[in-house]
Design a protein around this motif. Structure first.
Motif, PDB file in Angstrom:
ATOM      1  N   GLU A 112     -11.094 -68.066   1.340  1.00  0.00           N
ATOM      2  CA  GLU A 112     -10.780 -66.872   1.837  1.00  0.00           C
ATOM      3  C   GLU A 112     -10.589 -66.749   3.137  1.00  0.00           C
ATOM      4  OE1 GLU A 112     -12.010 -62.808   3.564  1.00  0.00           O
ATOM      5  OE2 GLU A 112     -13.396 -64.618   3.359  1.00  0.00           O
ATOM      6  N   THR A 148      -7.360 -68.462   4.636  1.00  0.00           N
ATOM      7  CA  THR A 148      -6.183 -67.325   4.301  1.00  0.00           C
ATOM      8  C   THR A 148      -6.377 -66.218   5.448  1.00  0.00           C
ATOM      9  OG1 THR A 148      -7.400 -66.225   2.481  1.00  0.00           O
ATOM     10  CG2 THR A 148      -5.861 -68.243   1.908  1.00  0.00           C
ATOM     11  N   GLY A 149      -7.646 -65.827   5.563  1.00  0.00           N
ATOM     12  CA  GLY A 149      -7.681 -64.581   6.194  1.00  0.00           C
ATOM     13  C   GLY A 149      -7.485 -64.921   7.685  1.00  0.00           C
ATOM     14  N   VAL A 159      -3.738 -65.402   8.396  1.00  0.00           N
ATOM     15  CA  VAL A 159      -3.095 -63.805   8.565  1.00  0.00           C
ATOM     16  C   VAL A 159      -3.502 -63.213   9.731  1.00  0.00           C
ATOM     17  CG1 VAL A 159      -3.284 -61.338   7.239  1.00  0.00           C
ATOM     18  CG2 VAL A 159      -3.044 -63.486   5.863  1.00  0.00           C
ATOM     19  N   PRO A 214      -6.001 -56.843   9.061  1.00  0.00           N
ATOM     20  CA  PRO A 214      -5.811 -57.751   7.624  1.00  0.00           C
ATOM     21  C   PRO A 214      -6.970 -57.265   6.899  1.00  0.00           C
ATOM     22  CG  PRO A 214      -6.847 -59.298   9.335  1.00  0.00           C
ATOM     23  CD  PRO A 214      -6.577 -57.945   9.994  1.00  0.00           C
ATOM     24  N   ALA A 234      -8.251 -58.281   2.671  1.00  0.00           N
ATOM     25  CA  ALA A 234      -8.134 -59.070   1.606  1.00  0.00           C
ATOM     26  C   ALA A 234      -7.608 -58.002   0.474  1.00  0.00           C
ATOM     27  CB  ALA A 234      -9.346 -59.777   1.014  1.00  0.00           C
ATOM     28  N   LYS A 235      -6.764 -58.395  -0.331  1.00  0.00           N
ATOM     29  CA  LYS A 235      -6.349 -57.124  -1.350  1.00  0.00           C
ATOM     30  C   LYS A 235      -6.631 -58.056  -2.932  1.00  0.00           C
ATOM     31  CE  LYS A 235      -2.662 -54.618  -2.962  1.00  0.00           C
ATOM     32  NZ  LYS A 235      -1.160 -54.269  -2.598  1.00  0.00           N
ATOM     33  N   GLU A 285       2.128 -56.775   2.769  1.00  0.00           N
ATOM     34  CA  GLU A 285       1.226 -57.713   1.912  1.00  0.00           C
ATOM     35  C   GLU A 285       2.057 -59.162   1.934  1.00  0.00           C
ATOM     36  OE1 GLU A 285       1.433 -57.505  -2.546  1.00  0.00           O
ATOM     37  OE2 GLU A 285       0.532 -55.585  -1.863  1.00  0.00           O
ATOM     38  N   PHE A 301      -4.376 -65.979  -2.862  1.00  0.00           N
ATOM     39  CA  PHE A 301      -4.965 -65.084  -2.382  1.00  0.00           C
ATOM     40  C   PHE A 301      -3.714 -64.124  -1.800  1.00  0.00           C
ATOM     41  CE2 PHE A 301      -8.621 -67.797  -2.065  1.00  0.00           C
ATOM     42  CZ  PHE A 301      -9.533 -66.863  -1.670  1.00  0.00           C
ATOM     43  N   TRP A 346      -3.203 -61.049   0.821  1.00  0.00           N
ATOM     44  CA  TRP A 346      -3.681 -60.191   1.832  1.00  0.00           C
ATOM     45  C   TRP A 346      -2.575 -59.203   2.335  1.00  0.00           C
ATOM     46  CZ3 TRP A 346      -8.007 -60.793   4.870  1.00  0.00           C
ATOM     47  CH2 TRP A 346      -9.021 -61.747   4.499  1.00  0.00           C
ATOM     48  N   TRP A 356      -1.869 -55.991   5.455  1.00  0.00           N
ATOM     49  CA  TRP A 356      -2.093 -55.363   6.913  1.00  0.00           C
ATOM     50  C   TRP A 356      -1.736 -54.022   6.986  1.00  0.00           C
ATOM     51  CZ3 TRP A 356       1.901 -58.724   5.579  1.00  0.00           C
ATOM     52  CH2 TRP A 356       3.200 -58.247   5.835  1.00  0.00           C
TER      53      TRP A 356
END
Length: 169
Positions: free
Chosen positions: A81, A84-85, A88, A98, A100-101, A136, A156, A158, A160
């Motif tokens: 996470e 990936t975060g 982004v 950003p 996390a979705k 996303e 993942f 994400w 924004w």
């Protein structure tokens, strides 16, 4: 994409290039752990931070181990996470944040030793993040252990959104 870095985070990390090479990785990890304190609690190591690729590691230490001496599932999730975060976060416009979705994590094999997560974005994904204040993206991430095995498969998503106050309807 242009050579200009897309946002404040990317520009700040670029300044670390002025730090001597032998200390750059350590310094980068300290700075990012202060920005996201939980990553420091787990001892994440920010190995590479780029707008197209982020690599983060975690050592198999007591504080992150499970009952069988491997890296705990929650620590694996944190690792993926965070990678990936961060990729982004290196690309969203300064007027966006950003979020996390969605995440999916399938545990495939027992992990051996330390782990690394590599998250990547395509040029097209990065361009879309710069072109719009809302959207996303499905972020690719590969987690590998010391034996070269991928103990988990991750997905993942994400999003924004604009960072300003929400508008009421």
């Amino acid at each position: 994409m242009s050579d200009q870095l897309p946002n404040r985070l990317a520009r700040q990390l670029q300044r670390l290039e002025e730090v001597p090479a032998f200390a750059r990785g350590w310094f980068r990890s300290v700075v990012l752990r202060r920005a996201v304190p939980f990553t420091g609690t787990a001892g994440l190591d920010f190995i590479e931070m780029g707008t197209g690729r982020v690599e983060i590691g975690i050592k198999n230490e007591k504080r992150v181990q499970n009952h069988i001496g491997g890296v705990h599932a929650s620590a694996m999730n944190l690792l993926a996470e965070t990678a990936t975060g961060m990729v982004v976060g290196m690309n969203v416009r300064d007027d966006c944040i950003p979020l996390a979705k969605e995440l999916k994590m399938a545990f495939k094999k027992r992990a051996t030793g330390a782990l690394r997560a590599v998250a990547t974005l395509s040029d097209e994904q990065r361009a879309a993040m710069q072109a719009s204040d809302k959207g996303e993206v499905n972020v690719s991430v590969v987690v590998t252990d010391e034996a070269g095995v991928n103990p988990v498969e991750c997905e993942f998503v994400w999003a924004w959104i604009p960072s300003g106050p929400r508008k009421s309807n």
